[in-house]
Design an enzyme around this catalytic site. Structure first.
Site, PDB file in Angstrom:
ATOM      1  N   ASP A 345       0.823  -1.224   0.000  1.00 55.18           N
ATOM      2  CA  ASP A 345       0.000   0.000   0.000  1.00 55.18           C
ATOM      3  C   ASP A 345       0.849   1.263   0.000  1.00 55.18           C
ATOM      4  O   ASP A 345       2.000   1.249   0.433  1.00 55.18           O
ATOM      5  CB  ASP A 345      -0.923   0.013   1.225  1.00 55.18           C
ATOM      6  CG  ASP A 345      -0.135  -0.063   2.528  1.00 55.18           C
ATOM      7  OD1 ASP A 345       0.805  -0.871   2.604  1.00 55.18           O
ATOM      8  OD2 ASP A 345      -0.457   0.702   3.460  1.00 55.18           O
ATOM      9  N   GLU A 346       0.236   2.316  -0.468  1.00 50.93           N
ATOM     10  CA  GLU A 346       0.748   3.686  -0.309  1.00 50.93           C
ATOM     11  C   GLU A 346       2.242   3.821  -0.618  1.00 50.93           C
ATOM     12  O   GLU A 346       2.954   4.501   0.113  1.00 50.93           O
ATOM     13  CB  GLU A 346       0.475   4.173   1.124  1.00 50.93           C
ATOM     14  CG  GLU A 346      -0.987   4.218   1.471  1.00 50.93           C
ATOM     15  CD  GLU A 346      -1.252   4.530   2.945  1.00 50.93           C
ATOM     16  OE1 GLU A 346      -2.210   5.264   3.208  1.00 50.93           O
ATOM     17  OE2 GLU A 346      -0.506   4.039   3.813  1.00 50.93           O
TER      18      GLU A 346
END
Ligand code: TNX
Length: 530
Positions: A345-346
């Protein structure tokens, strides 16, 4: 005339009295609500003469019987012997498969729980415990008549993956608190615990071939506290503790972003600069050239804030994959379960092409060690291996990319399932970037209707994550997790047609009594008359 009035009042009072004493099975407050339930009349009473009778075979049958007895002994004060000979509560294991389904029959003379699998028997036991008066949760003897309503239940789950996640990286969570969480999950028939074992602020699992990960990377946490980590022995103990409660651990190493704790532990994992020796401490990392050869790599600083998306492994650095290989190998050796969570993620500072290259290589490493990858929904921008799972938290288009590739989705939509979201603007801890999630909001939705294009066949299951930027102790966990975890557990276990907010609203109130007795500091949502 007067006589009749008194008589009718007496009858009414008796009627109400017995009504209160033994509510119907359908009014007993079970969460999650069972698939099929038939009310009987009258009740069964557990007494000092009662015992637990085992039938069938299986190495864990005696343990399951003892587990039930240990739940019932403190508050009743009864001895409740467990044997293969006699007892009013019968636990019948009729096979040795993985079934989570069970049948429960309660008559005046006894209780019988049967299942063809140990897990099913375990869930039947959880149901039975909830049927006793709330006082059963006490650790000291209570003067209560231990009756449960007669009737039958035939129960099985809607989803095979019913999970929760603890972020033990932002704030370290000690083993005993994780065990406490496992106990609570088990009571609501959840079966996967995902541990977010690494993030910018901390590395929480011993890796023998890279010892500085925990020595340095595990030494702090959000806010600058002491942090901590699990040794491999402790982690194995946790795996076993969970397995005894039919919960499978899913370890996560979040990468290539969220990796500052590793980058702070080992200078050589950082992109160096392709320049002569010198002091590069003022060089902005994001402008560096990732190409080999790497010179003068510098370890990053430990981080105790709560910003996200600013760190990354170096996808072009071969050492990165040697590192990931060791980490995945060592953790896989501790993991009997099928899944390894690779995060993903991210990764805002990872080049898109580098990100895809990284995810695809890491998936191969995970497969090499016999595990199936799960990753946050962004991983679906890469080519997923068959069977790998995308955990939907934010972007529907990523979920669709996974579905288009033939992969399944683990549903964790932040707006419904994030246990770290505040209930409302007055909640004492929690974040609110996704939503405020009051109890009714946590309950009132269905995974198959959440987003167009994500249907029942695409959904592996559900998972409720607890991120811990604002969570520092068990009281904080209790406050954010309860009662919402029970709502999410019901969505994961119970069929849509059996669920209703009004029914849950009244059932959860009886759980409030149990939580109070157990000392669980739950949020007293104004949506419920506790
Ligand atoms: C987003 S959810 C994150 C986490 C944060 C969380 C806080 C996800 C995959 N990433 O890094 O802790 O929000 O709610």
């Amino acid at each position: 005339m007067k006589k009749i009035t008194w008589l009718s009042m007496l009858i009414l009072a008796l009627g109400l009295g017995s009504c209160q004493k033994s509510p119907k099975l359908s009014q007993a407050g079970l969460i999650p609500i069972p698939n099929q339930l038939t009310d009987g009349s009258g009740s069964f009473e557990l007494t000092a003469d009662s015992g637990i009778k085992l039938s069938g075979s299986g190495e864990n049958l005696t343990r399951l019987g003892e587990m039930l007895a240990e739940k019932l002994r403190p508050a009743t004060g009864f001895t409740l012997p467990v044997s293969f000979d006699a007892g009013q509560i019968e636990l019948a294991l009729t096979g040795n498969d993985n079934s989570e389904a069970y049948d429960l029959a309660i008559t005046e003379t006894g209780v019988k729980i049967s299942s063809s699998g140990e897990a099913g028997l375990f869930y039947g036991i959880q149901t039975l415990i909830q049927l006793f008066p709330a006082e059963i949760a006490n650790q000291s003897v209570q003067q209560v008549s231990w009756t449960i309503p007669q009737g039958t239940i035939a129960d099985s789950p809607e989803y095979g993956y019913r999970g929760s996640m603890l972020d033990v990286a932002r704030h370290f969570i000690a083993i005993e608190d994780v065990k406490y969480y496992i106990d609570q999950m088990a009571a609501y028939k959840l079966n996967y615990l995902h541990l977010h074992l690494s993030d910018d602020q901390g590395w929480r699992i011993e890796i023998k071939s890279w010892p500085k990960l925990t020595e340095i990377g595990g030494s702090t946490q959000v806010g600058g506290g002491a942090g901590g980590f699990y040794t491999q022995e402790e982690y194995k103990d946790l795996v076993a503790y969970a397995a005894e409660r039919y919960i499978t651990l899913v370890p996560e190493i979040d990468m290539p972003g969220h990796t500052n704790s590793a980058l702070a532990s080992y200078a050589e994992l950082n992109p160096g600069v392709n320049l002569p020796d010198g002091d590069f401490s003022t060089v902005n990392k994001q402008e560096l050239d990732y190409e080999m050869p790497v010179k003068n790599p510098q370890a990053s600083e430990l981080y105790t804030g709560i910003e996200v998306g600013w760190s990354t492994f170096s996808p072009k650095l071969e050492l990165t994959y040697a590192f990931v290989d060791s980490v995945v190998r060592e953790i896989s050796e501790l993991t009997p379960g099928p899944y390894f969570h690779i995060g993903g993620d991210e990764s805002h500072v990872t080049e898109k092409d580098d990100y895809i290259y990284f995810v695809e290589r890491v998936q191969d490493i995970v497969a090499k060690y016999g595990k199936t990858s799960i990753g946050w929904d962004e991983i679906a921008t890469a080519k997923l291996l068959p069977g790998n799972v995308a955990q939907f938290w934010a972007k529907e288009e990523n979920a669709k990319l996974a579905i288009d590739q033939g992969n399944q989705i683990l549903m964790s939509p932040a707006r419904k399932m994030y246990l770290d979201m505040q209930y409302d603007s007055t909640s004492r801890i929690g974040l609110h970037w996704a939503a405020y999630i009051e109890l009714d909001s946590a309950y009132l939705w269905d995974p198959t209707e959440y987003a167009p294009g994500i249907g029942r066949e695409n959904i592996l299951g559900l998972e409720a994550p607890l991120w811990t930027e604002t969570v520092t102790n068990r009281a904080d966990i209790d406050y954010l997790v309860f009662p919402r975890l029970s709502a999410l557990a019901e969505i994961a276990w119970s069929s849509k047609s059996n669920r209703s907010w009004e029914s849950y609203q009244s059932r959860v109130a009886t759980h409030g009594k149990r939580w109070d007795i157990q000392g669980v500091g739950f949020y007293k949502s104004p949506k419920v008359s506790w």
